[in-house]
Design a protein around this motif. Structure first.
Motif, PDB file in Angstrom:
ATOM      1  N   PRO A 166       0.813  -1.214   0.000  1.00 47.26           N
ATOM      2  CA  PRO A 166       0.000   0.000   0.000  1.00 47.26           C
ATOM      3  C   PRO A 166       0.846   1.262   0.000  1.00 47.26           C
ATOM      4  O   PRO A 166       1.931   1.278   0.571  1.00 47.26           O
ATOM      5  CB  PRO A 166      -0.804  -0.109   1.294  1.00 47.26           C
ATOM      6  CG  PRO A 166      -0.404  -1.360   1.951  1.00 47.26           C
ATOM      7  CD  PRO A 166       0.723  -1.974   1.230  1.00 47.26           C
ATOM      8  N   ARG A 167       0.382   2.305  -0.655  1.00 48.45           N
ATOM      9  CA  ARG A 167       1.066   3.605  -0.699  1.00 48.45           C
ATOM     10  C   ARG A 167       0.018   4.697  -0.780  1.00 48.45           C
ATOM     11  O   ARG A 167      -1.034   4.498  -1.367  1.00 48.45           O
ATOM     12  CB  ARG A 167       1.909   3.678  -1.983  1.00 48.45           C
ATOM     13  CG  ARG A 167       3.371   3.957  -1.743  1.00 48.45           C
ATOM     14  CD  ARG A 167       4.084   4.104  -3.047  1.00 48.45           C
ATOM     15  NE  ARG A 167       3.974   5.466  -3.553  1.00 48.45           N
ATOM     16  CZ  ARG A 167       4.461   5.852  -4.724  1.00 48.45           C
ATOM     17  NH1 ARG A 167       5.051   4.994  -5.526  1.00 48.45           N
ATOM     18  NH2 ARG A 167       4.361   7.104  -5.104  1.00 48.45           N
ATOM     19  N   ILE A 168       0.307   5.810  -0.162  1.00 50.02           N
ATOM     20  CA  ILE A 168      -0.618   6.936  -0.279  1.00 50.02           C
ATOM     21  C   ILE A 168      -0.091   7.857  -1.381  1.00 50.02           C
ATOM     22  O   ILE A 168       1.054   8.305  -1.334  1.00 50.02           O
ATOM     23  CB  ILE A 168      -0.719   7.725   1.053  1.00 50.02           C
ATOM     24  CG1 ILE A 168      -1.107   6.795   2.216  1.00 50.02           C
ATOM     25  CG2 ILE A 168      -1.697   8.893   0.932  1.00 50.02           C
ATOM     26  CD1 ILE A 168      -2.526   6.307   2.214  1.00 50.02           C
ATOM     27  N   VAL A 169      -0.897   8.108  -2.399  1.00 51.04           N
ATOM     28  CA  VAL A 169      -0.498   9.009  -3.481  1.00 51.04           C
ATOM     29  C   VAL A 169      -1.553  10.098  -3.595  1.00 51.04           C
ATOM     30  O   VAL A 169      -2.726   9.801  -3.775  1.00 51.04           O
ATOM     31  CB  VAL A 169      -0.399   8.249  -4.831  1.00 51.04           C
ATOM     32  CG1 VAL A 169       0.053   9.179  -5.942  1.00 51.04           C
ATOM     33  CG2 VAL A 169       0.560   7.075  -4.709  1.00 51.04           C
ATOM     34  N   LYS A 192      -5.333   6.144  -1.181  1.00 49.75           N
ATOM     35  CA  LYS A 192      -4.742   4.836  -0.943  1.00 49.75           C
ATOM     36  C   LYS A 192      -4.534   4.114  -2.271  1.00 49.75           C
ATOM     37  O   LYS A 192      -5.480   3.946  -3.047  1.00 49.75           O
ATOM     38  CB  LYS A 192      -5.703   3.991  -0.105  1.00 49.75           C
ATOM     39  CG  LYS A 192      -5.412   3.981   1.366  1.00 49.75           C
ATOM     40  CD  LYS A 192      -6.238   2.850   1.958  1.00 49.75           C
ATOM     41  CE  LYS A 192      -6.333   2.955   3.446  1.00 49.75           C
ATOM     42  NZ  LYS A 192      -7.299   1.986   3.970  1.00 49.75           N
ATOM     43  N   MET A 193      -3.286   3.718  -2.531  1.00 52.71           N
ATOM     44  CA  MET A 193      -3.002   2.990  -3.766  1.00 52.71           C
ATOM     45  C   MET A 193      -2.204   1.729  -3.419  1.00 52.71           C
ATOM     46  O   MET A 193      -1.688   1.595  -2.310  1.00 52.71           O
ATOM     47  CB  MET A 193      -2.158   3.840  -4.720  1.00 52.71           C
ATOM     48  CG  MET A 193      -2.713   5.210  -5.033  1.00 52.71           C
ATOM     49  SD  MET A 193      -4.122   5.148  -6.147  1.00 52.71           S
ATOM     50  CE  MET A 193      -3.289   5.074  -7.735  1.00 52.71           C
ATOM     51  N   ILE A 194      -2.069   0.853  -4.387  1.00 45.84           N
ATOM     52  CA  ILE A 194      -1.166  -0.295  -4.232  1.00 45.84           C
ATOM     53  C   ILE A 194      -0.111  -0.180  -5.320  1.00 45.84           C
ATOM     54  O   ILE A 194      -0.442  -0.036  -6.502  1.00 45.84           O
ATOM     55  CB  ILE A 194      -1.898  -1.637  -4.416  1.00 45.84           C
ATOM     56  CG1 ILE A 194      -3.049  -1.765  -3.417  1.00 45.84           C
ATOM     57  CG2 ILE A 194      -0.931  -2.801  -4.254  1.00 45.84           C
ATOM     58  CD1 ILE A 194      -3.956  -2.947  -3.706  1.00 45.84           C
ATOM     59  N   ALA A 227       3.221  -1.336 -11.573  1.00 44.62           N
ATOM     60  CA  ALA A 227       2.053  -0.482 -11.719  1.00 44.62           C
ATOM     61  C   ALA A 227       1.569   0.058 -10.391  1.00 44.62           C
ATOM     62  O   ALA A 227       1.953  -0.421  -9.322  1.00 44.62           O
ATOM     63  CB  ALA A 227       0.930  -1.250 -12.380  1.00 44.62           C
ATOM     64  N   LEU A 228       0.757   1.071 -10.512  1.00 46.11           N
ATOM     65  CA  LEU A 228       0.104   1.674  -9.372  1.00 46.11           C
ATOM     66  C   LEU A 228      -1.389   1.405  -9.543  1.00 46.11           C
ATOM     67  O   LEU A 228      -1.968   1.726 -10.570  1.00 46.11           O
ATOM     68  CB  LEU A 228       0.397   3.178  -9.419  1.00 46.11           C
ATOM     69  CG  LEU A 228       0.383   3.983  -8.150  1.00 46.11           C
ATOM     70  CD1 LEU A 228       1.312   3.378  -7.099  1.00 46.11           C
ATOM     71  CD2 LEU A 228       0.811   5.411  -8.453  1.00 46.11           C
TER      72      LEU A 228
END
Ligand code: ADP
Ligand code: MG
Length: 277
Positions: free
Chosen positions: A241-244, A248-250, A264-265
């Motif tokens: 997981p990442r915050i962009v 919230k994204m993966i 990919a995001l």
């Protein structure tokens, strides 16, 4: 243990199961198909809870088609499996061993071993009603593996868990199958799950096999419109997981039919993605 399912058939008014499959000893095989295609029914046929009308089932070299379920030595974890609420964790897990009339000492040894495999050491005296969702699932899996089954059958074992727990349980199942020599057959409607866990995927539709093969084969070369549609646009291989921009994204490695593997995001609900490479 190697399993061979040779043209088994079972008819219902709305569905006919007509199925063949070979499962390698020690492998993880997933049967993937939409709701209602006959997955649960198939597991009942393999475990002997339902009788086949035609065909043969072999466990190793032995034909088990007419052998009752309790003599097939399969471990079963059913969809929305319920634990015995009046028994604690230890007695739930030891249930199959007790039925097999094992000695107290042996039951204790095997229950503790199963608890260790599912990372629930120290939980033996807990009441099952006080367990979290993930702990309940792992207890059900421990109950199914405590007597060292020749075949472990899992019916949508990750269904209904929240996203975070699902990821954890996926890792846990992968570790379990790698650490042990268990032969596992899982059914699920979730291709991502199957992709992550399996040596072999069987796509099922309407009681039949549409395609079977290694996960990447199925994904990159779906043989017909049904399989193509079912495997969806991409498969997440691994990600974190990442915050962009506050969302919230993966971010991870995934597979696209046209492009093969790439970075990919993906948005958290997995409905949208952006290639990074
Ligand atoms: N005992 C039964 N009597 C009549 N039809 C049944 C029975 N069991 C299963 N079926 C038929 O098989 C279909 C698929 O059931 P199931 O194996 O539960 O599918 P899945 O697990 O893939 O969702 C049901 O929708 C129903 O038509
Ligand atoms: Mg089902």
């Amino acid at each position: 243990m190697k399993v061979k399912i040779e043209k088994i058939e079972k008819s219902f008014p709305e569905l006919k199961i007509d199925f063949s499959l070979e499962v390698e000893s020690g492998s993880f095989t997933s049967i993937v198909g939409p709701s209602g295609c006959g997955k649960t029914t198939l597991l009942k046929l393999i475990s002997g809870l339902l009788e086949t009308e035609k065909g043969k089932i072999f466990f190793g070299e032995k034909e088990v088609t007419k052998i009752p379920p309790e003599k097939r030595n399969t471990g079963l974890v059913f969809q929305n499996d319920t634990l015995f609420s009046h028994l604690n964790v230890f007695d739930n897990i030891g249930f199959g061993l007790k039925m097999r009339k094992k000695s107290k000492k042996e039951i204790e040894k095997k229950v503790l071993n199963a608890l260790e495999l599912v990372h629930l050491q120290g939980f033996e005296n807990r009441e099952v009603n006080n367990l979290s969702g993930g702990e309940k699932r792992r207890t059900a899996i421990a109950r199914a593996i405590s007597f060292e089954p020749d075949l472990l059958l899992l019916d949508e074992p990750l269904n209904g868990l929240d996203a975070k727990l699902k990821e954890k349980m996926k890792l846990f199942l992968k570790e379990l199958s790698e650490k042990t020599s268990l032969t596992v057959l899982m059914v699920t409607h979730d291709i991502d799950e199957a992709f992550f866990l399996s040596d072999k995927i069987v796509v099922m539709n309407n009681g039949r096999v549409e395609q079977e093969g290694k996960p990447e084969e199925i994904f990159l070369n779906p043989i017909n419109a049904f399989v193509k549609n079912f495997v969806s646009d991409y498969v997440l291989i691994e990600g974190k997981p990442r915050i962009v921009n506050g969302k919230k994204m993966i971010e991870g490695k995934f597979l696209l039919p046209a492009k093969g593997k790439g970075k990919a995001l993906i948005n958290f609900k997995k409905t949208n993605y952006k290639f990074l490479d």
